[in-house]
Design an enzyme around this catalytic site. Structure first.
Site, PDB file in Angstrom:
ATOM      1  N   GLY A  11       5.405 -12.563  92.269  1.00  0.00           N
ATOM      2  CA  GLY A  11       6.174 -11.881  93.347  1.00  0.00           C
ATOM      3  C   GLY A  11       6.121 -12.454  94.839  1.00  0.00           C
ATOM      4  N   ALA A  12       6.049 -13.541  95.057  1.00  0.00           N
ATOM      5  CA  ALA A  12       5.717 -14.292  96.389  1.00  0.00           C
ATOM      6  C   ALA A  12       6.900 -14.532  97.161  1.00  0.00           C
ATOM      7  CB  ALA A  12       4.685 -15.258  96.237  1.00  0.00           C
ATOM      8  N   SER A  13       8.103 -13.947  96.504  1.00  0.00           N
ATOM      9  CA  SER A  13       9.539 -14.467  97.123  1.00  0.00           C
ATOM     10  C   SER A  13       9.984 -13.577  98.479  1.00  0.00           C
ATOM     11  CB  SER A  13      10.796 -14.558  96.055  1.00  0.00           C
ATOM     12  OG  SER A  13      10.554 -15.384  95.303  1.00  0.00           O
ATOM     13  N   ASN A  78       0.547  -9.682  92.302  1.00  0.00           N
ATOM     14  CA  ASN A  78       1.253  -8.729  93.123  1.00  0.00           C
ATOM     15  C   ASN A  78       2.543  -8.171  92.800  1.00  0.00           C
ATOM     16  OD1 ASN A  78       2.337  -8.064  95.939  1.00  0.00           O
ATOM     17  ND2 ASN A  78       3.739  -9.525  95.275  1.00  0.00           N
ATOM     18  N   SER A 130      -2.443   0.120  94.501  1.00  0.00           N
ATOM     19  CA  SER A 130      -1.739   1.153  95.590  1.00  0.00           C
ATOM     20  C   SER A 130      -2.500   2.094  95.552  1.00  0.00           C
ATOM     21  CB  SER A 130      -0.357   1.501  94.856  1.00  0.00           C
ATOM     22  OG  SER A 130       0.219   2.786  95.435  1.00  0.00           O
ATOM     23  N   TYR A 142       4.021   4.834  87.487  1.00  0.00           N
ATOM     24  CA  TYR A 142       3.522   3.910  88.595  1.00  0.00           C
ATOM     25  C   TYR A 142       2.126   4.272  89.105  1.00  0.00           C
ATOM     26  CZ  TYR A 142       3.325   1.520  92.994  1.00  0.00           C
ATOM     27  OH  TYR A 142       3.141   0.683  94.191  1.00  0.00           O
ATOM     28  N   ALA A 144      -0.282   5.623  87.283  1.00  0.00           N
ATOM     29  CA  ALA A 144      -1.039   5.584  86.189  1.00  0.00           C
ATOM     30  C   ALA A 144      -1.298   4.014  85.807  1.00  0.00           C
ATOM     31  CB  ALA A 144      -0.550   5.713  84.613  1.00  0.00           C
ATOM     32  N   ILE A 175       4.107   0.715 103.481  1.00  0.00           N
ATOM     33  CA  ILE A 175       4.325  -0.531 103.932  1.00  0.00           C
ATOM     34  C   ILE A 175       5.808  -0.766 104.234  1.00  0.00           C
ATOM     35  CG2 ILE A 175       3.700  -3.164 103.682  1.00  0.00           C
ATOM     36  CD1 ILE A 175       1.265  -1.205 104.029  1.00  0.00           C
TER      37      ILE A 175
END
Length: 242
Positions: A11-13, A78, A130, A142, A144, A175
């Site tokens: 997920g580094a885009s 990520n 998170s 989410y 969990a 964020i």
């Protein structure tokens, strides 16, 4: 033939993943990015791959390919999604989706990277959890799975430390990513309430989170493992354990 060493960031885009990748690239590392869509202008040194990481078969295939072509010595799990829902509204489909994306994909990439890390006697694994792992309304599935990522990291830290591999978690709070701002527009009362909940009285930036991840990824920090760093502007004060 020796495989080139690389750091894999899922997920580094964009957002937090892109900020982590940028710091690694600035340090001279080759960065592998697996995301649903590649960035419009990939930075120099980033090698991009496309996959739907909630799909087990696609994830296994891309993980096997990367492990066959690179010695992955650093891994940042990520890629993520929120899938809001309360006790009444959360669906099993949402639970399956976030379990596949946050937990199953993380384990697949970890298992793919471990042979190279063990051979090198060195490895760095970071889980992007998170602060919602401590509990957050309307985030049943989410929270969990994010708590599950922390549990996975702590157990793996105990198993892998003898091989020179550290496993830690970074747990962001509010964020200002593109995704966050799309749901919390600037100037909205709900956005201001979130800002007021921080002791810093501002939203965090992807770079704030990236610097925390960079600490855990640093080759010199081999004596810190199984830990959680909350990058949350102080919103976990009074909630997170000492």
């Amino acid at each position: 033939m020796t495989k080139p060493r690389a750091y894999l960031v899922t997920g580094a885009s964009n957002g937090i993943g892109a900020a982590i990748a940028a710091l690694l690239l600035a340090q001279g590392h080759t960065v592998l990015n697996v995301d649903l869509k590649p960035p419009s202008l990939p930075p120099s040194g980033m090698v991009c791959f496309q996959a739907e990481l909630s799909d087990e078969q696609q994830t296994k295939e891309i993980a096997a390919r990367l492990a066959s072509e690179y010695a992955i010595i650093g891994l940042v799990n990520n890629a993520g999604a929120t899938r809001p829902g309360t006790a009444e509204s959360a669906t099993l489909d949402s639970l399956d989706f976030v379990c596949n994306l946050h937990l199953k994909a993380s384990l697949i990439f970890i298992q793919a990277a471990l042979p190279a890390m063990k051979e090198a006697g060195f490895g760095r694994i970071v889980m992007l959890a998170s602060r919602a792992a401590l509990g957050k309304p309307n985030r049943v599935v989410y929270s969990a799975t994010k708590a599950g990522m922390i549990g996975m990291a702590r157990t793996l830290a105990m198993e892998l430390g003898v091989h020179g591999i550290t496993v830690n978690s970074v747990a962001p709070g509010p964020i200002a990513t593109e995704l966050f701002m799309s749901s919390n527009p600037p100037g909205a009362p709900t956005t201001q309430a979130i800002i007021n909940s921080t002791v810093c009285k501002r939203l965090g930036t992807p770079e704030d989170v990236a610097r925390a991840a960079a600490f855990f990824l640093d080759e010199a920090n081999g004596f810190v493992t199984g830990q959680v760093m909350y990058v949350c502007g102080g919103t976990t004060l009074g909630v997170a354990p000492v």
